[in-house]
Write a protein that holds these residues in place. Structure first.
Motif, PDB file in Angstrom:
ATOM      1  N   CYS A  68       0.804  -1.223   0.000  1.00  9.53           N
ATOM      2  CA  CYS A  68       0.000   0.000   0.000  1.00  9.53           C
ATOM      3  C   CYS A  68       0.835   1.270   0.000  1.00  9.53           C
ATOM      4  O   CYS A  68       0.396   2.309  -0.524  1.00  9.53           O
ATOM      5  CB  CYS A  68      -0.925   0.012   1.216  1.00  9.53           C
ATOM      6  N   GLU A  69       2.015   1.229   0.600  1.00 13.65           N
ATOM      7  CA  GLU A  69       2.774   2.464   0.818  1.00 13.65           C
ATOM      8  C   GLU A  69       3.085   3.246  -0.455  1.00 13.65           C
ATOM      9  O   GLU A  69       2.946   4.480  -0.469  1.00 13.65           O
ATOM     10  CB  GLU A  69       4.056   2.141   1.578  1.00 13.65           C
ATOM     11  N   PRO A  70       3.473   2.614  -1.567  1.00 15.35           N
ATOM     12  CA  PRO A  70       3.690   3.432  -2.783  1.00 15.35           C
ATOM     13  C   PRO A  70       2.429   4.156  -3.230  1.00 15.35           C
ATOM     14  O   PRO A  70       2.501   5.300  -3.700  1.00 15.35           O
ATOM     15  CB  PRO A  70       4.142   2.398  -3.813  1.00 15.35           C
ATOM     16  N   LEU A  71       1.284   3.512  -3.085  1.00  8.88           N
ATOM     17  CA  LEU A  71       0.035   4.141  -3.493  1.00  8.88           C
ATOM     18  C   LEU A  71      -0.347   5.258  -2.531  1.00  8.88           C
ATOM     19  O   LEU A  71      -0.878   6.299  -2.948  1.00  8.88           O
ATOM     20  CB  LEU A  71      -1.080   3.095  -3.561  1.00  8.88           C
ATOM     21  N   VAL A  72      -0.085   5.042  -1.232  1.00  9.66           N
ATOM     22  CA  VAL A  72      -0.347   6.099  -0.257  1.00  9.66           C
ATOM     23  C   VAL A  72       0.511   7.322  -0.568  1.00  9.66           C
ATOM     24  O   VAL A  72       0.025   8.456  -0.589  1.00  9.66           O
ATOM     25  CB  VAL A  72      -0.065   5.598   1.173  1.00  9.66           C
ATOM     26  N   ALA A  73       1.786   7.093  -0.821  1.00  8.12           N
ATOM     27  CA  ALA A  73       2.683   8.208  -1.132  1.00  8.12           C
ATOM     28  C   ALA A  73       2.211   8.955  -2.380  1.00  8.12           C
ATOM     29  O   ALA A  73       2.231  10.192  -2.429  1.00  8.12           O
ATOM     30  CB  ALA A  73       4.106   7.682  -1.327  1.00  8.12           C
ATOM     31  N   LEU A  74       1.768   8.201  -3.382  1.00  8.75           N
ATOM     32  CA  LEU A  74       1.287   8.836  -4.610  1.00  8.75           C
ATOM     33  C   LEU A  74       0.051   9.684  -4.342  1.00  8.75           C
ATOM     34  O   LEU A  74      -0.006  10.868  -4.711  1.00  8.75           O
ATOM     35  CB  LEU A  74       0.969   7.760  -5.656  1.00  8.75           C
ATOM     36  N   THR A  75      -0.968   9.105  -3.723  1.00  7.79           N
ATOM     37  CA  THR A  75      -2.225   9.831  -3.548  1.00  7.79           C
ATOM     38  C   THR A  75      -2.058  11.046  -2.633  1.00  7.79           C
ATOM     39  O   THR A  75      -2.608  12.114  -2.919  1.00  7.79           O
ATOM     40  CB  THR A  75      -3.305   8.897  -2.983  1.00  7.79           C
ATOM     41  N   LEU A  76      -1.290  10.914  -1.568  1.00 10.66           N
ATOM     42  CA  LEU A  76      -1.124  12.038  -0.658  1.00 10.66           C
ATOM     43  C   LEU A  76      -0.257  13.130  -1.281  1.00 10.66           C
ATOM     44  O   LEU A  76      -0.530  14.323  -1.121  1.00 10.66           O
ATOM     45  CB  LEU A  76      -0.532  11.579   0.665  1.00 10.66           C
TER      46      LEU A  76
ATOM     47  N   ALA B 271      -6.304  19.005  -4.270  1.00 12.31           N
ATOM     48  CA  ALA B 271      -7.557  18.251  -4.423  1.00 12.31           C
ATOM     49  C   ALA B 271      -7.356  16.841  -3.897  1.00 12.31           C
ATOM     50  O   ALA B 271      -6.882  15.961  -4.624  1.00 12.31           O
ATOM     51  CB  ALA B 271      -7.973  18.217  -5.887  1.00 12.31           C
ATOM     52  N   PRO B 272      -7.666  16.593  -2.632  1.00 12.52           N
ATOM     53  CA  PRO B 272      -7.422  15.267  -2.038  1.00 12.52           C
ATOM     54  C   PRO B 272      -8.361  14.224  -2.609  1.00 12.52           C
ATOM     55  O   PRO B 272      -9.428  14.547  -3.138  1.00 12.52           O
ATOM     56  CB  PRO B 272      -7.696  15.497  -0.547  1.00 12.52           C
ATOM     57  N   PRO B 273      -7.977  12.948  -2.517  1.00 10.22           N
ATOM     58  CA  PRO B 273      -8.845  11.875  -3.016  1.00 10.22           C
ATOM     59  C   PRO B 273     -10.073  11.705  -2.136  1.00 10.22           C
ATOM     60  O   PRO B 273     -10.108  12.153  -0.985  1.00 10.22           O
ATOM     61  CB  PRO B 273      -7.937  10.638  -2.947  1.00 10.22           C
ATOM     62  N   ALA B 274     -11.066  11.033  -2.691  1.00 13.11           N
ATOM     63  CA  ALA B 274     -12.312  10.819  -1.940  1.00 13.11           C
ATOM     64  C   ALA B 274     -12.073   9.911  -0.737  1.00 13.11           C
ATOM     65  O   ALA B 274     -12.665  10.100   0.323  1.00 13.11           O
ATOM     66  CB  ALA B 274     -13.381  10.234  -2.852  1.00 13.11           C
ATOM     67  N   ALA B 275     -11.213   8.910  -0.923  1.00  9.68           N
ATOM     68  CA  ALA B 275     -10.939   7.963   0.168  1.00  9.68           C
ATOM     69  C   ALA B 275      -9.478   8.068   0.573  1.00  9.68           C
ATOM     70  O   ALA B 275      -8.588   7.956  -0.271  1.00  9.68           O
ATOM     71  CB  ALA B 275     -11.256   6.538  -0.283  1.00  9.68           C
ATOM     72  N   LEU B 276      -9.242   8.288   1.847  1.00  7.17           N
ATOM     73  CA  LEU B 276      -7.877   8.378   2.357  1.00  7.17           C
ATOM     74  C   LEU B 276      -7.483   7.061   3.023  1.00  7.17           C
ATOM     75  O   LEU B 276      -8.348   6.324   3.506  1.00  7.17           O
ATOM     76  CB  LEU B 276      -7.770   9.510   3.369  1.00  7.17           C
ATOM     77  N   PRO B 277      -6.179   6.769   3.042  1.00  4.59           N
ATOM     78  CA  PRO B 277      -5.740   5.506   3.646  1.00  4.59           C
ATOM     79  C   PRO B 277      -5.944   5.501   5.152  1.00  4.59           C
ATOM     80  O   PRO B 277      -5.964   6.543   5.809  1.00  4.59           O
ATOM     81  CB  PRO B 277      -4.256   5.453   3.285  1.00  4.59           C
ATOM     82  N   THR B 278      -6.063   4.308   5.685  1.00  7.85           N
ATOM     83  CA  THR B 278      -6.160   4.161   7.134  1.00  7.85           C
ATOM     84  C   THR B 278      -4.763   4.169   7.731  1.00  7.85           C
ATOM     85  O   THR B 278      -3.747   4.131   7.018  1.00  7.85           O
ATOM     86  CB  THR B 278      -6.867   2.852   7.492  1.00  7.85           C
ATOM     87  N   ALA B 279      -4.728   4.210   9.028  1.00 11.48           N
ATOM     88  CA  ALA B 279      -3.429   4.238   9.716  1.00 11.48           C
ATOM     89  C   ALA B 279      -2.620   2.976   9.422  1.00 11.48           C
ATOM     90  O   ALA B 279      -1.387   3.004   9.383  1.00 11.48           O
ATOM     91  CB  ALA B 279      -3.642   4.406  11.220  1.00 11.48           C
ATOM     92  N   GLY B 280      -3.300   1.846   9.195  1.00 11.83           N
ATOM     93  CA  GLY B 280      -2.583   0.606   8.959  1.00 11.83           C
ATOM     94  C   GLY B 280      -1.952   0.499   7.590  1.00 11.83           C
ATOM     95  O   GLY B 280      -1.200  -0.442   7.326  1.00 11.83           O
ATOM     96  N   ALA B 281      -2.243   1.446   6.693  1.00 12.48           N
ATOM     97  CA  ALA B 281      -1.681   1.374   5.345  1.00 12.48           C
ATOM     98  C   ALA B 281      -0.266   1.935   5.290  1.00 12.48           C
ATOM     99  O   ALA B 281       0.386   1.838   4.248  1.00 12.48           O
ATOM    100  CB  ALA B 281      -2.571   2.123   4.360  1.00 12.48           C
ATOM    101  N   LEU B 282       0.199   2.529   6.347  1.00 13.96           N
ATOM    102  CA  LEU B 282       1.526   3.137   6.360  1.00 13.96           C
ATOM    103  C   LEU B 282       2.329   2.620   7.549  1.00 13.96           C
ATOM    104  O   LEU B 282       1.812   2.545   8.661  1.00 13.96           O
ATOM    105  CB  LEU B 282       1.421   4.658   6.477  1.00 13.96           C
TER     106      LEU B 282
ATOM    107  N   ARG C 277       5.460   7.001   7.166  1.00 18.27           N
ATOM    108  CA  ARG C 277       4.615   8.109   7.597  1.00 18.27           C
ATOM    109  C   ARG C 277       5.455   9.300   8.025  1.00 18.27           C
ATOM    110  O   ARG C 277       5.159  10.451   7.683  1.00 18.27           O
ATOM    111  CB  ARG C 277       3.714   7.683   8.752  1.00 18.27           C
ATOM    112  N   SER C 278       6.493   9.045   8.780  1.00 17.32           N
ATOM    113  CA  SER C 278       7.364  10.125   9.238  1.00 17.32           C
ATOM    114  C   SER C 278       8.030  10.825   8.055  1.00 17.32           C
ATOM    115  O   SER C 278       8.121  12.058   8.009  1.00 17.32           O
ATOM    116  CB  SER C 278       8.410   9.568  10.198  1.00 17.32           C
ATOM    117  N   ARG C 279       8.483  10.031   7.088  1.00 16.57           N
ATOM    118  CA  ARG C 279       9.136  10.632   5.911  1.00 16.57           C
ATOM    119  C   ARG C 279       8.146  11.487   5.113  1.00 16.57           C
ATOM    120  O   ARG C 279       8.450  12.612   4.724  1.00 16.57           O
ATOM    121  CB  ARG C 279       9.725   9.532   5.026  1.00 16.57           C
ATOM    122  N   LEU C 280       6.959  10.949   4.867  1.00 13.29           N
ATOM    123  CA  LEU C 280       5.967  11.698   4.103  1.00 13.29           C
ATOM    124  C   LEU C 280       5.539  12.964   4.833  1.00 13.29           C
ATOM    125  O   LEU C 280       5.314  14.017   4.216  1.00 13.29           O
ATOM    126  CB  LEU C 280       4.747  10.817   3.818  1.00 13.29           C
ATOM    127  N   ALA C 281       5.394  12.878   6.144  1.00 14.15           N
ATOM    128  CA  ALA C 281       4.996  14.057   6.916  1.00 14.15           C
ATOM    129  C   ALA C 281       6.013  15.176   6.750  1.00 14.15           C
ATOM    130  O   ALA C 281       5.645  16.347   6.545  1.00 14.15           O
ATOM    131  CB  ALA C 281       4.823  13.697   8.382  1.00 14.15           C
TER     132      ALA C 281
END
Length: 831
Positions: A367-375, A383-394, A399-403
């Motif tokens: 999931c992480e590559p897709l999370v990084a892409l969408t966020l 324009a954020p996506p309609a559905a955001l990942p849950t905490a378990g997807a990262l 998460r720290s790096r993306l933040a």
């Protein structure tokens, strides 16, 4: 399977004089099939062919491998080759070897060799074999496949492959699709084109794709794919309704039609030498030309695709997550999440759908590559996506790096204007997923969102906003606070918000204005016509005391009466129930004042309300509204007997200050009714006559026509006598009074008198006689036809104040004791 063979060649002329004939045919082939086949297997050497080629030159001549559909639906697979000039040099020499495939087109086996694989087969004969030709058990065995040569061919034809596959697809879908013309100097190159075409088609469809690798006359060829030499392909490119021409010799790609993701993906797979994926995809695809599964396999295999291909792969995988194993799924996610300069919004949305399908199902590493892409794209575009990942997807590290990477962009996007109301709400959700603290930006976002919700509720209250308000309590509290404040200023907008959305304040939300806006439609429906009851119900629903929060009264009144003033009776009830102070603090006193001054003429509620308003809101009432209220107060006092004196002068003075029509008409009507009463002062009637006010005199004439006046004129002789004296007096007054009294005598008194019996008329005359003077004689003369005209002429001729009329200048009062003979001014009469 028995496949009949046919051999056809040039030879010394036979009995019919022809040098071309079948030289060997398997048993049982009907003559009709032979006649049809003969038209299909001929051969013409190239235009520049030498007349007597040597062995090496013969090997360079093009071969014509063809598949044709016959009239009965069966097929004929044939190879025709040039064998050199005949012994006399009078005709060309070629040999055709054909195999009859009896199964109708479209019904061949789903497995087995395709006809095009017979190219280069050692079973093709260049001469008629001795001893006859038995039937074959199968299509001629495939020739040797030079994979390196095929790869080099694909690399050289790369610019044409996607368009070629798109045209091949059209051949399979549209019976009227243009024929494909392949211009190549080598017929083996044409055969490779056809192999590529068959490789991407469903196996059965590839069995009946008709083709020829060489013809001198493409205009006469009926196959779907036609191979020609360069000199024979001239002029065909301009006939796109009939032909799609691929001429690699001129390095010009054909015109490109609408984008075909399936064809482009198939071309890239061949260029990547992973043509095995084309065969593998058939177990995954629902349709023969589904781009999604083919693109998913390509990306998982490391083949780069443009954005439309990646979009198709993500969309398909989102609905078929079980179709790929973990390795391929992770490779696909990595390919989708990798850097790309051509990424389109549709691809980001598809990646978000895939992430939603995998979130909680696949491990974080997938999931992480897709999370990084969408966020990342959400922050970049705002324009954020309609559905955001849950905490378990990262994982924590990602998460720290993306933040750290996205926080500056997040803060910048949240601080600027938003194209859509959902964007800032979605970005707050992104910050929440990443653990980025943006609490200092919440108030501004909440204000922006609240304004959008009130301005266009249906558009603003989308899925992203609903999710943000549900997931972020701090945002919800601030938005509701702001909405409550805005609804207090525009309750109608607050009501529209709740009518058009599912947003509702909960029991724990102490927002009184929002509560009333939400409850307003139901309360109005339950209350019906009882709007004061609806007001009290709304105030109860607010959850606060209107004395502690006076503005709730203003909101409730605007909701009940839609911003218009209540009726005068309603306003009186509201004022009595709440008291003046709360209206003063809420600013609703103006609605009460408007209720009185805008009341229609004759509204008794306005008469009762006006004195209360003048007493309670003395300092607040503006000068422009005070005359209207004072007129209403005067009317009330006239009715109750508390008016004092100078009624006419008060009414005229207030009239000069431009009051509202309703209060003016009400006051004039009440005043004139008092002037027609038995106890009116003579001075007020004199003031009426001397006012020369057209509107007031018109109101007097109207009041005199009321049924109550007519009835009293008939029933009360003294009243009739009094009216005669009043309406016959003051001949020296202005023309308006002359017109009024003439109308009153002719239009009001005369019809009433005509209906009296002789005894009743006698009573009127007796009443006039008691008044003194000549009033009884004047009355008798007035009744005679034509007499009143003479009287009018005589009265009109008197000089003002000459005192020559019977009974003196003044009109006497009603009853024997009310008339003062010879007195000055107009007397009263009963009303």
């Amino acid at each position: 399977m028995n496949l009949a063979q046919l051999h056809y060649t040039s030879a010394p002329p036979g009995p019919d004089g022809s040098g071309f004939r079948f030289t060997a045919v398997s048993p049982g082939v009907p003559a009709a099939l032979l006649r049809e086949a003969e038209q299909l297997i001929g051969y013409e050497p190239p235009r520049d062919a030498p007349p007597r080629p040597g062995p090496h030159e013969l090997a360079a001549f093009p071969q014509a491998l063809s598949l044709n559909v016959l009239g009965d639906g069966s097929r004929l697979l044939a190879r025709s080759v040039y064998t050199g000039a005949d012994y006399s040099g009078r005709w060309g020499n070629f040999h055709a070897h054909a195999v009859h495939l009896p199964q109708p087109a479209g019904s061949g086996p789903a497995v087995g060799e395709l006809p095009i694989t017979a190219w280069g087969s050692p079973q093709w004969a260049a001469a008629t074999p001795p001893g006859g030709v038995p039937a074959l058990a199968a299509v001629p065995a495939p020739g040797r496949l030079d994979r390196a040569a095929l790869a080099a061919f694909v690399a050289a034809r790369a610019p044409w492959l996607a368009a070629f596959f798109a045209d091949v697809r059209r051949l399979g879908e549209d019976p009227d699709a243009p024929q494909i013309v392949l211009v190549e100097a080598d017929s083996e190159a044409v055969a490779r084109w056809i192999m590529l075409a068959c490789s991407v088609l469903p196996h059965q469809r590839g069995q009946w794709l008709t083709f020829t690798t060489y013809t001198r006359r493409p205009q006469l060829a009926r196959q779907q794919i036609i191979g020609v030499m360069p000199e024979d392909g001239l002029g065909l490119a301009g006939q796109e309704h009939r032909y799609r021409v691929y001429d690699a010799s001129r390095s010009a790609a054909p015109s490109v039609g609408p984008p075909d993701v399936w064809a482009d993906t198939a071309a890239r797979i061949w260029q990547g030498q992973r043509q095995d994926l084309v065969a593998e995809v058939r177990r995954l695809a629902a349709g023969p030309y589904d781009a999604g599964p083919l693109a998913a396999l390509a990306l998982a295999a490391g083949i780069a695709l443009p954005s439309p291909g990646r979009t198709a792969a993500a969309d398909w995988a989102a609905g078929h997550r079980d179709a790929l194993d973990g390795v391929r799924l992770q490779a696909l996610a990595l390919a989708l999440g990798g850097p790309a300069g051509d990424r389109e919004p549709a691809e980001v949305e598809a990646a978000g759908r895939l992430l939603a399908a995998l979130d909680g199902w696949a491990p974080p590493t997938v999931c992480e590559p897709l999370v990084a892409l969408t966020l990342t794209e959400a922050v970049r575009t705002g324009a954020p996506p309609a559905a955001l990942p849950t905490a378990g997807a990262l994982g924590a590290a990602v998460r720290s790096r993306l933040a750290a990477e996205l926080e500056p962009g997040l803060r910048a996007a949240l601080s600027g204007p938003a194209a859509e109301p959902e964007h800032p709400a979605g970005l707050l959700r992104v910050a929440s997923v990443l653990g980025v603290d943006v609490s200092d930006l919440l108030p501004a976002v909440a204000r922006q969102l609240a304004l959008a919700l009130l301005g266009d509720p249906e558009r603003a209250y989308g899925a992203g906003v609903r999710a943000a308000l549900a997931e972020l309590p701090g945002l919800r509290a601030l938005v509701l606070d702001r909405l409550d404040s805005l609804a207090a200023g525009d309750p109608a907008a607050g009501r529209r918000l709740f009518a058009g959305t599912a947003l509702r304040p909960t029991a724990a939300d102490a927002r009184p204005h929002l509560r009333m806006c939400a409850e307003s439609p139901a309360v109005a429906a339950a209350a019906g016509q009882d709007r004061v009851g609806a007001l009290n119900t709304l105030l109860a629903h607010s959850g606060v005391s209107l004395y502690a929060e006076p503005l709730v009264l203003r909101t409730a009144m605007r909701l009940v009466w839609d911003g218009e003033p209540p009726g005068a009776d309603e306003a009186g009830l509201v004022l009595m129930a709440t008291g003046a102070q709360v209206h003063r603090e809420a600013g609703t006193w103006e609605l009460l004042v408007r209720a009185a001054v805008r009341a229609p003429a004759g509204d008794d509620g306005a008469l009762e309300l006006a004195p209360e308003l003048l007493g309670q809101f003395q300092e607040e009432i503006p000068a422009r509204l005070r005359p209207s209220l004072l007129l209403l107060e005067l009317a009330r006092n006239l009715r109750t007997g508390a008016a004092g004196g100078g009624w006419v002068r008060q009414a005229l003075d207030l009239r000069s200050l431009d009051p509202e029509p309703g209060p003016r008409e009400t006051a004039y009507a009440v005043l004139c009714a008092r002037l027609l009463a038995a106890d009116r002062p003579d001075s007020e009637l004199r003031a009426l006559i001397e006012s020369n006010d057209a509107e007031l005199l018109a109101a007097y004439r109207l009041a005199a026509r009321k049924p109550v006046v007519h009835d009293r004129l008939r029933l009360d002789p003294g009243y009739a006598a009094d009216c005669f004296t009043v309406w016959s007096s003051q001949p020296q007054a202005g023309p308006l009074w002359q017109e009024a009294r003439t109308d009153l005598l002719d239009g009001v008194l005369r019809p009433a008198v005509r209906g009296l019996a002789p005894a009743e008329l006698a009573e009127v005359e007796q009443a006039l006689a008691r008044l003194g003077g000549r009033w009884a004689d004047e009355f008798r003369g007035w009744q005679r036809p034509g007499a009143f005209g003479r009287l009018r002429e005589r009265w009109g001729g008197r000089r003002s104040g000459d005192g020559q009329g019977s009974g003196g200048q003044g009109a006497g009062g009603h009853g024997s004791g009310s008339h003062r003979s010879g007195g000055q001014g107009a007397g009263g009469h009963g009303g």
